[in-house]
Design an enzyme around this catalytic site. Sequence first.
Site, PDB file in Angstrom:
ATOM      1  CD  GLU A 285      -3.111  -0.919   2.190  1.00 22.09           C
ATOM      2  OE1 GLU A 285      -2.956  -0.097   3.124  1.00 22.09           O
ATOM      3  OE2 GLU A 285      -4.122  -1.636   2.072  1.00 22.09           O
ATOM      4  CD  GLU A 378      -4.678  -5.602   3.203  1.00 21.77           C
ATOM      5  OE1 GLU A 378      -3.454  -5.814   3.073  1.00 21.77           O
ATOM      6  OE2 GLU A 378      -5.142  -4.659   3.884  1.00 21.77           O
TER       7      GLU A 378
HETATM    8  C1  IDC Z   1      -3.361  -3.809  10.233  1.00 22.66           C
HETATM    9  C2  IDC Z   1      -3.314  -4.929  11.220  1.00 22.66           C
HETATM   10  C3  IDC Z   1      -2.929  -4.410  12.602  1.00 22.66           C
HETATM   11  C4  IDC Z   1      -1.673  -3.608  12.495  1.00 22.66           C
HETATM   12  C5  IDC Z   1      -1.842  -2.531  11.444  1.00 22.66           C
HETATM   13  C6  IDC Z   1      -0.585  -1.695  11.243  1.00 22.66           C
HETATM   14  O1  IDC Z   1      -4.572  -5.588  11.293  1.00 22.66           O
HETATM   15  O2  IDC Z   1      -2.724  -5.485  13.502  1.00 22.66           O
HETATM   16  O3  IDC Z   1      -1.382  -3.002  13.757  1.00 22.66           O
HETATM   17  O4  IDC Z   1      -2.158  -3.139  10.207  1.00 22.66           O
HETATM   18  O5  IDC Z   1       0.428  -2.446  10.736  1.00 22.66           O
HETATM   19  C7  IDC Z   1      -4.373  -2.318   5.488  1.00 22.66           C
HETATM   20  C8  IDC Z   1      -3.006  -2.868   5.592  1.00 22.66           C
HETATM   21  C9  IDC Z   1      -2.908  -3.874   6.715  1.00 22.66           C
HETATM   22  C10 IDC Z   1      -3.765  -3.461   7.904  1.00 22.66           C
HETATM   23  C11 IDC Z   1      -5.205  -3.497   7.443  1.00 22.66           C
HETATM   24  C12 IDC Z   1      -6.200  -3.215   8.585  1.00 22.66           C
HETATM   25  O6  IDC Z   1      -2.522  -3.415   4.387  1.00 22.66           O
HETATM   26  O7  IDC Z   1      -1.559  -3.981   7.097  1.00 22.66           O
HETATM   27  O8  IDC Z   1      -3.582  -4.378   8.966  1.00 22.66           O
HETATM   28  N1  IDC Z   1      -5.361  -2.556   6.364  1.00 22.66           N
HETATM   29  O9  IDC Z   1      -5.998  -1.945   9.121  1.00 22.66           O
HETATM   30  N2  IDC Z   1      -4.829  -1.508   4.567  1.00 22.66           N
HETATM   31  C13 IDC Z   1      -6.078  -1.179   4.848  1.00 22.66           C
HETATM   32  C14 IDC Z   1      -6.450  -1.833   6.003  1.00 22.66           C
END
Ligand code: IDC
Length: 457
Positions: A285, A378
């Site tokens: 991302e 994702e």
């Molecule tokens: C979230 C994880 C969380 C972590 C956070 C930061 O669920 O445990 O603390 O990232 O690293 C994304 C990202 C993905 C995110 C997810 C949900 O690719 O890493 O995971 N998310 O927030 N993009 C949109 C949402």
Amino acid sequence: MRRTRSLVLSLVAAVVAAGLTLHAVSPASAAATTASFAEVSDWGSGWQGEYTITNGGTSALTWRVEFDLPSGTGLASYWDALLTSSGQHHTFTGRSWNASVAPGASVTFGFVGTGSGGPAGCKLNGVSCTGTTTPTTAPTTTTPPSGVTPVARNGQLKVCGRQLCNAQGKAIQLRGMSTHGLQWYSNCVNDASLNVLANEWNAAVLRISMYIQEGGYETDPAGFTAKVNDYIEKATARGLYAIVDWHMLSPGDPNFNLARAKTFFQQIAARHKDKTNILYEIANEPSDVHWASIKSYADQLIPVIRAQDPDGVVLVGTEDWSSLGASGDGQGVSRILANPVNAANIMYTFHFYAASHDDYYLTTFRDAIAKLPMFVTEFGTQQATGDGGNDFARAQQYLDLMAQSKVSWVNWNYSDDMRSGAVFTEGTCAAGAYAGTARLKPAGVWIRDRIRTPDDF
Ligand code: IDC
């Protein structure tokens, strides 16, 4: 989907009602219309079987085969057919390409059974599978299916036009799950959990999510590379496609990690180049960065991968957290079209979280599908935090669009963290029991159902 299915069933009804083939009094010399069973192999705890349906009549046959399995046995997987089950009674109908059998022709479908003991009481369109007339020749043996797993059936993927296509050039849709960050939840990725994902959830793809920062790759490149190698082998052993996800998140400019990415992907591609199931996701991302910088990163990294593995599909992140710019000025699609990545056999990624990402995102995505090769690497049914209430209705709108357009998708995430988007309840991975729905959160039950009916490869 539902419409196609009822059409098939009404065709069956029409054929039966018209008495075609099955109820007609056939001339003595006619061949029978039969469904014959063959056990292809047996390994003690399970077996592979197939039915060959031969149309001995003079009109096209739309078939339905049903049978019972003894208690204690079940079906683990099947191919070249649709299945509905009621207890031990299993009913198969044809797929779009084999639902109708021409006079004199045969089709085959197959399945893997668990336990011991085979089908009994077989009926073809409601009458005995052995046919109503004496066959003039022995039933023909058709070629067995090329394989039962997604990778065995589809082989090396490639981008054809805007679609993801299998080795035979057919557009397909992969569905599956992403791991959580390997630095936190690798205890949820093991033989037992992947057996459930492959054999019970019928997933086609595993996304291996390796963070770079936040305690990820940058802290131990050799250790994380070894972990990814191990998960690739586990996915491969189960016939799953493996997306190697370079999970850069913050900082959002992928060029910050370019040198690391070159080292990592060179090693991964060199080691796995002879496999047919690897997809390379080079930037999870990007954020706070112009498309031109993302493209520049991709243009430098993709040749490093291609030098090792020339035919691996590469997935490229897009502006504003892979929202195609929908979280920014909304011009992401046009910027890509004006300045595309300088490589073939690539797709662009779109991520969405249904409870946060409304019509505007859906419209942006629909527009992109019509113009670019897209892969949703994702998504979640909840908010962009990966937490909060689920918006299943909105998520289903996205899934319907992706089904129509055969856009592949991967859900976040296959872990037991406390957030609503982690499919398992907390403590599941330590307990080590992943089967069924008892340990699933609501999002897990919902997504499992949508992965379990895989694409008609
Ligand atoms: C979230 C994880 C969380 C972590 C956070 C930061 O669920 O445990 O603390 O990232 O690293 C994304 C990202 C993905 C995110 C997810 C949900 O690719 O890493 O995971 N998310 O927030 N993009 C949109 C949402």
